[in-house]
Scaffold this motif. Structure first.
Motif, PDB file in Angstrom:
ATOM      1  N   GLU A  19       0.825  -1.213   0.000  1.00 21.86           N
ATOM      2  CA  GLU A  19       0.000   0.000   0.000  1.00 21.86           C
ATOM      3  C   GLU A  19       0.857   1.259   0.000  1.00 21.86           C
ATOM      4  OE1 GLU A  19      -3.221   2.112   3.021  1.00 21.86           O
ATOM      5  OE2 GLU A  19      -2.729   0.008   3.296  1.00 21.86           O
ATOM      6  N   LEU A  20       1.968   1.214   0.734  1.00 22.06           N
ATOM      7  CA  LEU A  20       2.845   2.381   0.848  1.00 22.06           C
ATOM      8  C   LEU A  20       3.851   2.486  -0.296  1.00 22.06           C
ATOM      9  CD1 LEU A  20       3.537   2.289   4.689  1.00 22.06           C
ATOM     10  CD2 LEU A  20       2.024   3.850   3.459  1.00 22.06           C
ATOM     11  N   GLY A  21       3.927   1.463  -1.147  1.00 26.10           N
ATOM     12  CA  GLY A  21       4.817   1.512  -2.300  1.00 26.10           C
ATOM     13  C   GLY A  21       6.217   0.970  -2.071  1.00 26.10           C
ATOM     14  N   PHE A  22       6.421   0.210  -1.006  1.00 19.64           N
ATOM     15  CA  PHE A  22       7.744  -0.351  -0.732  1.00 19.64           C
ATOM     16  C   PHE A  22       7.889  -1.796  -1.212  1.00 19.64           C
ATOM     17  CE2 PHE A  22       7.339   2.964   2.545  1.00 19.64           C
ATOM     18  CZ  PHE A  22       8.492   3.679   2.277  1.00 19.64           C
ATOM     19  N   TYR A  23       6.770  -2.462  -1.446  1.00 20.75           N
ATOM     20  CA  TYR A  23       6.794  -3.895  -1.766  1.00 20.75           C
ATOM     21  C   TYR A  23       5.924  -4.146  -2.978  1.00 20.75           C
ATOM     22  CZ  TYR A  23       6.289  -8.965  -0.943  1.00 20.75           C
ATOM     23  OH  TYR A  23       6.305 -10.335  -1.053  1.00 20.75           O
ATOM     24  N   ASN A  24       6.442  -4.925  -3.924  1.00 14.55           N
ATOM     25  CA  ASN A  24       5.631  -5.260  -5.100  1.00 14.55           C
ATOM     26  C   ASN A  24       5.700  -6.751  -5.406  1.00 14.55           C
ATOM     27  OD1 ASN A  24       8.185  -5.465  -6.146  1.00 14.55           O
ATOM     28  ND2 ASN A  24       7.894  -3.995  -7.797  1.00 14.55           N
ATOM     29  N   GLY A  25       6.063  -7.535  -4.416  1.00 18.79           N
ATOM     30  CA  GLY A  25       6.131  -8.976  -4.596  1.00 18.79           C
ATOM     31  C   GLY A  25       4.825  -9.646  -4.243  1.00 18.79           C
ATOM     32  N   PRO A  26       4.823 -10.964  -4.284  1.00 17.25           N
ATOM     33  CA  PRO A  26       3.613 -11.706  -3.937  1.00 17.25           C
ATOM     34  C   PRO A  26       3.338 -11.640  -2.434  1.00 17.25           C
ATOM     35  CG  PRO A  26       5.425 -13.223  -4.327  1.00 17.25           C
ATOM     36  CD  PRO A  26       5.929 -11.846  -4.681  1.00 17.25           C
ATOM     37  N   VAL A  27       2.076 -11.563  -2.073  1.00 18.27           N
ATOM     38  CA  VAL A  27       1.675 -11.561  -0.674  1.00 18.27           C
ATOM     39  C   VAL A  27       1.492 -13.020  -0.272  1.00 18.27           C
ATOM     40  CG1 VAL A  27      -0.054 -10.819   0.987  1.00 18.27           C
ATOM     41  CG2 VAL A  27       0.625  -9.291  -0.870  1.00 18.27           C
ATOM     42  N   GLU A  60       4.592   0.658  14.597  1.00 16.81           N
ATOM     43  CA  GLU A  60       3.715   1.786  14.941  1.00 16.81           C
ATOM     44  C   GLU A  60       3.791   2.853  13.860  1.00 16.81           C
ATOM     45  OE1 GLU A  60       4.381   3.324  18.858  1.00 16.81           O
ATOM     46  OE2 GLU A  60       4.053   1.378  19.797  1.00 16.81           O
ATOM     47  N   ILE A  61       4.990   3.122  13.371  1.00 17.17           N
ATOM     48  CA  ILE A  61       5.173   4.095  12.293  1.00 17.17           C
ATOM     49  C   ILE A  61       4.553   3.565  10.999  1.00 17.17           C
ATOM     50  CG2 ILE A  61       6.875   5.301  10.856  1.00 17.17           C
ATOM     51  CD1 ILE A  61       8.753   5.180  13.364  1.00 17.17           C
ATOM     52  N   LEU A  62       4.801   2.290  10.709  1.00 14.57           N
ATOM     53  CA  LEU A  62       4.298   1.673   9.482  1.00 14.57           C
ATOM     54  C   LEU A  62       2.789   1.801   9.358  1.00 14.57           C
ATOM     55  CD1 LEU A  62       5.050  -0.131   6.980  1.00 14.57           C
ATOM     56  CD2 LEU A  62       4.456  -2.076   8.430  1.00 14.57           C
ATOM     57  N   TYR A  63       2.084   1.575  10.440  1.00  8.95           N
ATOM     58  CA  TYR A  63       0.620   1.588  10.411  1.00  8.95           C
ATOM     59  C   TYR A  63       0.014   2.944  10.770  1.00  8.95           C
ATOM     60  CZ  TYR A  63       0.939  -3.443   9.787  1.00  8.95           C
ATOM     61  OH  TYR A  63       1.226  -4.684   9.297  1.00  8.95           O
ATOM     62  N   SER A  64       0.851   3.957  10.952  1.00  8.94           N
ATOM     63  CA  SER A  64       0.328   5.288  11.300  1.00  8.94           C
ATOM     64  C   SER A  64      -0.140   6.012  10.033  1.00  8.94           C
ATOM     65  CB  SER A  64       1.404   6.120  11.994  1.00  8.94           C
ATOM     66  OG  SER A  64       2.368   6.577  11.053  1.00  8.94           O
ATOM     67  N   ASP A  65      -0.922   7.058  10.244  1.00 13.69           N
ATOM     68  CA  ASP A  65      -1.384   7.885   9.133  1.00 13.69           C
ATOM     69  C   ASP A  65      -0.235   8.687   8.522  1.00 13.69           C
ATOM     70  OD1 ASP A  65      -3.989   7.001   9.484  1.00 13.69           O
ATOM     71  OD2 ASP A  65      -4.550   8.708  10.738  1.00 13.69           O
ATOM     72  N   ASP A  66       0.855   8.837   9.257  1.00  9.65           N
ATOM     73  CA  ASP A  66       2.003   9.612   8.785  1.00  9.65           C
ATOM     74  C   ASP A  66       3.132   8.756   8.243  1.00  9.65           C
ATOM     75  OD1 ASP A  66       0.744  11.993   9.615  1.00  9.65           O
ATOM     76  OD2 ASP A  66       1.504  11.747  11.647  1.00  9.65           O
ATOM     77  N   ALA A  67       2.848   7.503   7.939  1.00  8.65           N
ATOM     78  CA  ALA A  67       3.886   6.596   7.434  1.00  8.65           C
ATOM     79  C   ALA A  67       4.450   7.133   6.118  1.00  8.65           C
ATOM     80  CB  ALA A  67       3.307   5.201   7.221  1.00  8.65           C
ATOM     81  N   PRO A  68       5.768   7.026   5.936  1.00  8.97           N
ATOM     82  CA  PRO A  68       6.354   7.475   4.670  1.00  8.97           C
ATOM     83  C   PRO A  68       5.919   6.552   3.530  1.00  8.97           C
ATOM     84  CG  PRO A  68       7.993   6.306   5.960  1.00  8.97           C
ATOM     85  CD  PRO A  68       6.773   6.440   6.825  1.00  8.97           C
ATOM     86  N   THR A  69       6.011   7.054   2.323  1.00 10.47           N
ATOM     87  CA  THR A  69       5.688   6.237   1.160  1.00 10.47           C
ATOM     88  C   THR A  69       6.939   6.008   0.333  1.00 10.47           C
ATOM     89  OG1 THR A  69       5.099   8.139  -0.191  1.00 10.47           O
ATOM     90  CG2 THR A  69       3.320   7.090   1.070  1.00 10.47           C
ATOM     91  N   GLY A  70       6.902   4.957  -0.443  1.00  9.84           N
ATOM     92  CA  GLY A  70       8.035   4.632  -1.288  1.00  9.84           C
ATOM     93  C   GLY A  70       7.850   5.091  -2.721  1.00  9.84           C
ATOM     94  N   ASN A  71       6.820   5.882  -2.951  1.00 10.84           N
ATOM     95  CA  ASN A  71       6.531   6.343  -4.321  1.00 10.84           C
ATOM     96  C   ASN A  71       7.402   7.511  -4.697  1.00 10.84           C
ATOM     97  OD1 ASN A  71       4.535   4.415  -4.366  1.00 10.84           O
ATOM     98  ND2 ASN A  71       2.943   5.832  -3.750  1.00 10.84           N
TER      99      ASN A  71
END
Length: 71
Positions: A19-27, A60-71
């Motif tokens: 969702e944040l753009g850091f991972y594009n592999g299979p779930v 906590e950071i990952l799931y916060s509304d302020d998490a950084p994006t990898g885009n």
């Protein structure tokens, strides 16, 4: 969570990293090389200690509304 772990928590982690753009592999629910590399990219973007381990503080950071994006 760390390399070699698996389960629903890893699935949720992979979905959030995607969702944040850091991972594009299979779930898969497996914390393998692709997940570890994505988590390291997230840690660098978040400015936290980079070790590839999804600790409580990092998550906590990952799931916060302020998490950084990898885009």
């Amino acid at each position: 969570m760390k390399f070699g772990d698996y389960g629903d928590n890893v699935t949720e982690l992979q979905l959030r990293l995607t969702e944040l753009g850091f991972y594009n592999g299979p779930v898969t629910g497996y914390f393998g090389e692709q997940t570890e590399a994505a988590y390291i990219r997230f840690q660098k973007a978040a400015g936290v200690y980079v070790d590839g381990i999804a600790g409580e503080g990092d998550r906590e950071i990952l799931y916060s509304d302020d998490a950084p994006t990898g885009n």
